[in-house]
Design an enzyme around this catalytic site. Sequence first.
Site, PDB file in Angstrom:
ATOM      1  N   ARG A 143      32.791   3.900-112.943  1.00  0.00           N
ATOM      2  CA  ARG A 143      31.347   4.138-112.846  1.00  0.00           C
ATOM      3  C   ARG A 143      30.840   3.929-111.420  1.00  0.00           C
ATOM      4  O   ARG A 143      29.870   4.546-111.007  1.00  0.00           O
ATOM      5  CB  ARG A 143      30.607   3.243-113.862  1.00  0.00           C
ATOM      6  CG  ARG A 143      30.805   1.773-113.663  1.00  0.00           C
ATOM      7  CD  ARG A 143      30.445   0.953-114.900  1.00  0.00           C
ATOM      8  NE  ARG A 143      31.502   1.002-115.920  1.00  0.00           N
ATOM      9  CZ  ARG A 143      31.438   0.362-117.088  1.00  0.00           C
ATOM     10  NH1 ARG A 143      30.366  -0.363-117.395  1.00  0.00           N
ATOM     11  NH2 ARG A 143      32.430   0.447-117.947  1.00  0.00           N
ATOM     12  N   LYS A 201      44.334  -5.881-114.973  1.00  0.00           N
ATOM     13  CA  LYS A 201      44.664  -5.485-116.337  1.00  0.00           C
ATOM     14  C   LYS A 201      45.927  -6.184-116.815  1.00  0.00           C
ATOM     15  O   LYS A 201      46.789  -6.518-116.013  1.00  0.00           O
ATOM     16  CB  LYS A 201      44.941  -3.966-116.375  1.00  0.00           C
ATOM     17  CG  LYS A 201      43.710  -3.100-116.253  1.00  0.00           C
ATOM     18  CD  LYS A 201      44.075  -1.638-116.436  1.00  0.00           C
ATOM     19  CE  LYS A 201      42.848  -0.763-116.318  1.00  0.00           C
ATOM     20  NZ  LYS A 201      41.853  -0.972-117.385  1.00  0.00           N
TER      21      LYS A 201
END
Length: 503
Positions: free
Chosen positions: A353, A279
């Site tokens: 996920r 990130k």
Amino acid sequence: MAKLPKIEFAPLDSAATGVMVILAGEGSAVSSKLPEALRDMVAKAAEIAKFKGKSLSTLDLIAPSGIEAERLLVVGTHAKEPASEEDWLKLGGTVLAKTKGATAVTIRCEMADGAGVSAADVARMASGATLRAYDFDLYKTKKGKKDEDEEDKSADEPATLTFATADVDAAKAVYADEEAIAAGTMLARDLVNEPANTLGPVEFADRIKELSKVGVDVEILGEPELKALKMNALLGVAQGSPRPPRLAIMRWNGAEDNDQPVAFVGKGVVFDTGGISIKPAGSMDEMKGDMGGAAAVTGLMYALAKRSAKVNAIGIVGLVENAVDGNAQRPGDIVTAMSGTTIEVLNTDAEGRLVLADALWYCQDRFKPQFMVNLATLTGAIIVALGNHHAGLFSNNDDLATRLADSGKVTGEKVWRLPLGPEYDKMIEGKFADIKNIGGGRAAGSITAAQFLQRFVNDLPWAHLDVAGTAMGSPANEYNQSWASGFGVRLLDRLVSDHYQSK
Ligand code: BES
Ligand code: MN
Ligand code: ZN
């Protein structure tokens, strides 16, 4: 931790010392049952201050002679329509804020027309005050002071808030439940506010073990067990961190043994660097809150147990750190989830996920619950869509979705349903494996994430709440001043009490 107020209940006409709080309705009217001299004084003061009794507006006065209290705080309720449940939380929070520094506060729970405030609403006011007082100051060496110049108004003693009400016993009884829910909410806030250096997967699991004190059965699975279960999607995320993963299973058995349980599953990424798909630096610190889903599940299980809810509930959280080292998972890696589905990991930052894939599959496989609701700070895209005021709701079951939406409306923890469908499912079809962990570019990012999760629910009634915008960073309000909100605890507690509890 900040000092929480002591909450007490007393008969309506008990004498008030310190601050006396009275409620005002439309046009600043206060209860006709109050002494006439007092009503006259309030009316005059209201006129001068242009106080109209508007919802949550306040008028702060010196108490007139003849009253034991020193101060009189008039708080506007709601003008015309009956106040919502959340409005009572806001009212309680406002009372706490406006009486800061006082040690004794008595709230006269009576409306302008002389009608009593219901026991449930009294209890909600008390809960709102408690939630407002919450402050994560664990690491502040000077407690209570926001800056050097500010006078420290906080008293050594926590304030005692006495709710003067027509039915003391009823208010006490409802508050016992409300207090449990508020405590669960504050537990979730604590976990989210805690930085990742002190809250890794192991430490989080240790905090969960403490729930056994309130009667929750806790089981913690470590790496060997997760390997034996073939949870390779979850393990792949964890492999770039020196801190090993955990899967925590909480069970609250409040109903008959043969009652089918309800289940809640949470994403517990204690810190999300993004992994090799790292990130950008800006605001990366906020990724200490990437376990907001797991925190809500933990807080909920605590609340259900503490209020002895007549329900069998399962809480499962996948705890990992998404870090990056020489052993970290690479973009392009293919992992086989516990369900047998193969996954191409095209972006290591779409890790939540992967964790939930195995946690959801495990949950339905082992417990066969009535439904599963999962909570996850899953996508930045949900913040683009809904901001901080609604969580995204995705579901394969209209009844469950409607119940969640209704619960959101009454608790103020609002959710907004977004679609699922075969067109979106197609977007996660894999090139080299069954599925891939990202959709096509930026389009429908929250939906493709939800489609991914749906691949692991085995057609069980299921709902996914994307809480990336609501678990943390929402603007402060009357009953939450903290970065972490504890979002989901009140929402799901209400879902359970309205629909899945034997009375
Ligand atoms: N934890 C993030 C989502 C997030 C973003 C939570 C901002 C709270 C605030 C999640 O793991 C993530 O990185 N998602 C990616 C998915 C993308 C790579 C498909 C995102 O949203 O950018
Ligand atoms: Mn991520
Ligand atoms: Zn994440």
